[in-house]
Design a protein around this motif. Structure first.
Motif, PDB file in Angstrom:
ATOM      1  N   VAL A 162       0.814  -1.216   0.000  1.00 38.71           N
ATOM      2  CA  VAL A 162       0.000   0.000   0.000  1.00 38.71           C
ATOM      3  C   VAL A 162       0.849   1.268   0.000  1.00 38.71           C
ATOM      4  O   VAL A 162       0.402   2.319  -0.454  1.00 38.71           O
ATOM      5  CB  VAL A 162      -0.993   0.022   1.185  1.00 38.71           C
TER       6      VAL A 162
ATOM      7  N   GLN B 216      -4.895  -0.793   9.657  1.00 38.50           N
ATOM      8  CA  GLN B 216      -5.978  -1.332   8.845  1.00 38.50           C
ATOM      9  C   GLN B 216      -7.281  -0.927   9.505  1.00 38.50           C
ATOM     10  O   GLN B 216      -7.510  -1.210  10.671  1.00 38.50           O
ATOM     11  CB  GLN B 216      -5.892  -2.856   8.745  1.00 38.50           C
TER      12      GLN B 216
ATOM     13  N   SER C 127     -11.912  -4.449   6.388  1.00 36.93           N
ATOM     14  CA  SER C 127     -11.719  -5.369   5.284  1.00 36.93           C
ATOM     15  C   SER C 127     -13.060  -6.033   5.002  1.00 36.93           C
ATOM     16  O   SER C 127     -13.818  -6.312   5.931  1.00 36.93           O
ATOM     17  CB  SER C 127     -10.672  -6.432   5.642  1.00 36.93           C
TER      18      SER C 127
ATOM     19  N   SER D 188      -6.042  -9.138   4.506  1.00 34.91           N
ATOM     20  CA  SER D 188      -5.485  -8.387   5.634  1.00 34.91           C
ATOM     21  C   SER D 188      -4.256  -7.598   5.204  1.00 34.91           C
ATOM     22  O   SER D 188      -3.704  -7.804   4.126  1.00 34.91           O
ATOM     23  CB  SER D 188      -5.124  -9.337   6.778  1.00 34.91           C
ATOM     24  N   LEU D 189      -3.845  -6.711   6.082  1.00 31.36           N
ATOM     25  CA  LEU D 189      -2.715  -5.826   5.823  1.00 31.36           C
ATOM     26  C   LEU D 189      -1.632  -6.089   6.850  1.00 31.36           C
ATOM     27  O   LEU D 189      -1.893  -6.088   8.057  1.00 31.36           O
ATOM     28  CB  LEU D 189      -3.191  -4.368   5.906  1.00 31.36           C
TER      29      LEU D 189
ATOM     30  N   VAL E 115      -0.298  -6.340   1.387  1.00 31.67           N
ATOM     31  CA  VAL E 115      -1.644  -6.902   1.497  1.00 31.67           C
ATOM     32  C   VAL E 115      -1.531  -8.412   1.326  1.00 31.67           C
ATOM     33  O   VAL E 115      -0.882  -8.894   0.392  1.00 31.67           O
ATOM     34  CB  VAL E 115      -2.584  -6.307   0.433  1.00 31.67           C
TER      35      VAL E 115
ATOM     36  N   TYR F 276      -7.246   1.448   4.722  1.00 26.11           N
ATOM     37  CA  TYR F 276      -6.125   1.644   5.637  1.00 26.11           C
ATOM     38  C   TYR F 276      -5.879   3.136   5.836  1.00 26.11           C
ATOM     39  O   TYR F 276      -6.341   3.978   5.075  1.00 26.11           O
ATOM     40  CB  TYR F 276      -4.850   0.959   5.118  1.00 26.11           C
TER      41      TYR F 276
END
Length: 177
Positions: A93, A113, A116, A122-123, A130, A145
């Motif tokens: 990101v 984050q 979602s 998920s981050l 990611v 985010y």
């Protein structure tokens, strides 16, 4: 100025008139020091200088300091992925985000984050990558985010990442025999 001469630590004492704003210190030489993490905005305080030869001869003045935050730009991202197979680094990101005029990095911004659309998307907050868990239902999926300046956590920007499945494009073939 004292008696027509520039005020220096040799001819004046410098003291704050009231407690300084949090994170600021006033040196005996008149220097103003600021700790990391001071909030963006205008900060003011008063100080007093007194003549060393005549301590009753004093004058007050005000210091005004404006702290500007770095411009933070979080830019939306898009990527394609095989949801069935999953992937541990679909997109970073931070790759197109900015901190001032420079690329945003994990050293300059903190990543959070916010949401979602699927628990399998998920981050990684330490890297900005990611992740998509294998077996995640076909998308599209997205996450939102936020990045905030490490030295000034109130200075933030947010963006989203949209993930779609790889597209399949079958193209007709022509053969001459």
């Amino acid at each position: 100025w004292v008696g027509g001469a520039r005020a220096t630590p040799d001819n004046v004492t410098v003291v704050p008139v009231a407690p300084l704003p949090a994170g600021f210190t006033l040196g005996s030489d008149g220097s103003v020091n600021m700790a990391a993490g001071i909030l963006v905005g205008r900060h003011t305080f008063s100080y007093r200088i007194c003549s060393r030869t005549n301590p009753a001869n004093c004058d007050d003045a005000e210091v005004s300091i404006t702290v500007n935050g770095y411009a933070i730009s979080a830019v939306n991202d898009q990527a394609s992925v095989s949801f069935a197979a999953g992937a541990s680094s679909v997109v970073n990101v931070l790759a197109n985000d900015k901190f001032g005029a420079l690329p945003a990095t994990t050293a300059t911004v903190q990543i959070t984050q916010l949401s979602s659309t699927h628990p399998g998307v998920s981050l990684n907050l330490a890297t900005g990558l990611v992740n998509v868990a294998a077996g995640t239902s076909n998308g599209p999926h997205s996450l939102i985010y936020r990045i905030c300046e490490r030295a000034n956590p109130a200075n933030c920007a947010q963006a989203s990442v949209t993930l779609s499945a790889y597209t399949i494009d079958a193209v007709n073939d022509t053969w001459r025999l």
